[in-house]
Write a protein that holds these residues in place. Structure first.
Motif, short mmCIF file in Angstrom:
data_model
loop_
_atom_site.label_atom_id
_atom_site.label_comp_id
_atom_site.label_asym_id
_atom_site.label_seq_id
_atom_site.Cartn_x
_atom_site.Cartn_y
_atom_site.Cartn_z
N MET A 156 0.83 -1.20 0.00
CA MET A 156 0.00 0.00 0.00
C MET A 156 0.86 1.25 0.00
N THR A 157 1.82 1.32 0.92
CA THR A 157 2.61 2.54 1.07
C THR A 157 3.41 2.87 -0.18
N ASP A 158 3.82 1.85 -0.91
CA ASP A 158 4.58 2.09 -2.14
C ASP A 158 3.74 2.73 -3.23
N ARG A 159 2.43 2.50 -3.21
CA ARG A 159 1.61 2.85 -4.36
C ARG A 159 0.68 4.06 -4.14
N VAL A 160 0.23 4.26 -2.91
CA VAL A 160 -0.81 5.27 -2.70
C VAL A 160 -0.25 6.69 -2.75
N LYS A 161 -1.17 7.63 -2.89
CA LYS A 161 -0.80 9.05 -2.95
C LYS A 161 -0.20 9.51 -1.63
N VAL A 175 7.81 5.64 8.88
CA VAL A 175 8.61 6.05 7.73
C VAL A 175 9.79 5.11 7.52
N ASP A 176 10.49 4.80 8.59
CA ASP A 176 11.68 3.95 8.49
C ASP A 176 11.32 2.50 8.15
N THR A 177 10.25 1.99 8.76
CA THR A 177 9.87 0.59 8.56
C THR A 177 9.50 0.31 7.12
N PHE A 178 8.78 1.25 6.50
CA PHE A 178 8.27 1.01 5.14
C PHE A 178 8.95 1.86 4.08
N SER A 179 10.06 2.51 4.47
CA SER A 179 10.86 3.32 3.53
C SER A 179 9.98 4.30 2.76
N ILE A 180 9.24 5.10 3.50
CA ILE A 180 8.31 6.07 2.92
C ILE A 180 8.94 7.46 2.98
N PRO A 181 8.85 8.24 1.92
CA PRO A 181 9.27 9.64 2.03
C PRO A 181 8.45 10.34 3.11
N GLU A 182 9.11 11.09 3.97
CA GLU A 182 8.44 11.71 5.10
C GLU A 182 7.29 12.62 4.66
N LYS A 183 7.45 13.28 3.52
CA LYS A 183 6.42 14.21 3.04
C LYS A 183 5.16 13.47 2.59
N LYS A 184 5.25 12.15 2.44
CA LYS A 184 4.10 11.35 2.02
C LYS A 184 3.20 10.97 3.19
N VAL A 185 3.65 11.25 4.41
CA VAL A 185 2.91 10.85 5.61
C VAL A 185 2.27 12.08 6.25
N PHE A 186 0.95 12.02 6.43
CA PHE A 186 0.20 13.10 7.07
C PHE A 186 -0.29 12.63 8.43
N ILE A 370 -10.43 18.80 13.02
CA ILE A 370 -9.79 17.64 12.38
C ILE A 370 -10.18 17.54 10.91
N ALA A 371 -11.47 17.75 10.61
CA ALA A 371 -11.95 17.68 9.22
C ALA A 371 -11.31 18.76 8.37
N ASP A 372 -11.18 19.96 8.90
CA ASP A 372 -10.54 21.05 8.14
C ASP A 372 -9.10 20.70 7.79
N ASN A 373 -8.37 20.19 8.77
CA ASN A 373 -6.96 19.85 8.53
C ASN A 373 -6.83 18.70 7.54
N LEU A 374 -7.72 17.72 7.62
CA LEU A 374 -7.67 16.60 6.68
C LEU A 374 -7.99 17.07 5.26
N LEU A 375 -9.00 17.92 5.13
CA LEU A 375 -9.35 18.44 3.80
C LEU A 375 -8.20 19.22 3.19
N ASN A 376 -7.52 20.01 3.99
CA ASN A 376 -6.36 20.76 3.48
C ASN A 376 -5.30 19.82 2.93
N HIS A 377 -5.17 18.66 3.56
CA HIS A 377 -4.22 17.67 3.06
C HIS A 377 -4.72 17.02 1.79
N LEU A 378 -5.99 16.64 1.76
CA LEU A 378 -6.52 15.91 0.62
C LEU A 378 -6.53 16.71 -0.68
N ILE A 379 -6.66 18.03 -0.58
CA ILE A 379 -6.73 18.84 -1.80
C ILE A 379 -5.36 19.12 -2.39
N LYS A 380 -4.29 18.76 -1.71
CA LYS A 380 -2.94 19.02 -2.23
C LYS A 380 -2.65 18.14 -3.44
#
Length: 380
Positions: A156-161, A175-186, A370-380
């Motif tokens: 999942m982590t390799d493929r999702v937005k 981030v370390d366990t799944f080698s994910i770019p830090e900017k990909k994690v919200f 919480i909803a406002d902050n999540l929406l701000n992330h989703l629209i990026k």
């Protein structure tokens, strides 16, 4: 903004309040994955599975969803109903194509999903670049099939937005366990499981402290029971209820006949659980390991302080001396000391309750924030 929200009944206690906040801010279509073995879960109690596999409007096949009409846009709430867990059954294979058609028809700008997909769930990987995948347990519990879960998480982590988690303390390990770019994690938050407030019956029982949830090894119930032996010496009127079903994994013989410890080892209805939490003095979470816990945010919905252990995100949510007390894991003496402190200081407990109410009704813990902050992330 058009959002497709995918989830399962396991997360309804947090899905529904979030969807209530989101539906006033965006055009949200919900699709819930339903199987015969997950029809009784958090916030839902369905007695009869619908006997056909496919995608249906939720209220057409499960009228129980009407209870949550204030949270859900029922005209945009659907279920992917599956009669069998066999992913290779003909009906389920057909349902994968129905899912593709459904997603294409919705034309969502973004997809938010709490569902961790297996390799065989290939239709979702066609849309992975739109998927923001929520990981409620970014680091699998010690009692689960860790390696199997890590493989699913990795695909999942390799493929999702993006990946959405619900505490900051596990971010670096994730981030370390799944080698994910830090900017990909919200990092989002979990608000109150406040829907439980609607299910209390008015039943009043005597004061007690409460543990509830599945009786699994990582929950550390044996340390709480040991602590109660010590608590009883100093506070003989303090009673504990241990509520939740599963096989007892430790020797409980010495506790069975104690009048200050009660076991209720069965599935609890939503109203039974709501009454238990409403009437308790406070909640104890003696976990050996954990991520965050829905038990805590349910307790907070009733403004009940929590005694929790210093594992995972529990300190981040409980905030020692603000919403409760944090003690070391696997330490019955520290648990006993914390319980005795609460028993000796009802004014202190009341102040913690007041802190909980203010933060989650007006502060960053509110679902609206919480909803406002999540929406701000989703629209990026």
């Amino acid at each position: 903004m058009r959002i497709l929200y995918l989830s399962t009944s396991s997360f309804f206690d947090t899905d529904f309040p979030l969807l209530k906040a989101l539906k006033n801010k965006a055009k949200v279509t919900s699709l819930f994955f339903m199987y015969p073995d997950n029809l009784k879960a958090t916030m839902i109690e369905i007695d009869r599975p619908f006997p056909k596999t496919g995608i249906f409007k939720a209220i057409d096949v499960y009228p129980e969803f009407v209870t949550y009409s204030d949270c859900l846009d029922l005209d945009r709430t659907f279920v992917l109903n599956r009669v069998s867990r066999n992913k290779l059954s003909l009906a389920n294979i057909v349902s994968y194509f129905q899912l593709i058609y459904f997603i294409l028809k919705i034309k969502a700008d973004t997809i938010y999903s709490t569902v961790i997909f297996h390799v065989i769930d290939w239709p979702m990987f066609l849309f992975a670049k739109k998927v923001n995948s929520a990981f409620h347990d970014p680091i699998p519990h010690s009692s689960t099939n860790v390696e199997k879960n890590k493989k699913m998480y990795k695909q999942m982590t390799d493929r999702v937005k993006s990946c959405v988690i619900f505490n900051s303390c596990t971010k670096q390990e994730f981030v370390d366990t799944f080698s994910i770019p830090e900017k990909k994690v919200f990092v989002s938050k979990l608000g109150l499981n406040d829907l439980f407030l609607n299910f209390t019956t008015g039943k009043v029982v005597e004061d007690y402290i409460l543990f509830w949830g599945r009786i699994e090894p990582y929950k550390g119930v044996e340390y709480l029971l040991e602590a109660m032996l010590e608590v009883h010496k100093f506070s003989p009127n303090t009673k504990l209820i241990v509520a939740g079903r599963d096989k007892i994994y430790f020797d409980d013989e010495q506790y069975k006949n104690l009048d200050y410890i009660s076991f209720d080892n069965r599935f609890l209805s939503v109203s039974e659980l709501a009454d238990l939490v409403k009437n308790c003095k406070y909640v104890v979470c003696p976990y050996k390991d954990a991520t965050q816990s829905g038990v805590i945010t349910t307790a907070f919905a009733f403004a009940k302080p929590v005694i929790g252990t210093n594992v995972g995100a529990i300190p981040e949510y409980v905030q020692n001396e603000k919403f409760g007390i944090i003690v070391p894991p696997c330490d019955s003496k520290s648990l006993a000391d914390a319980i005795i402190k609460f028993e000796d200081n009802p004014v202190y407990v009341s102040q913690l309750s007041s802190n909980i109410y203010k933060y989650y009704s007006e502060g960053d813990g509110s679902w609206d924030r919480i909803a406002d902050n999540l929406l701000n992330h989703l629209i990026k």
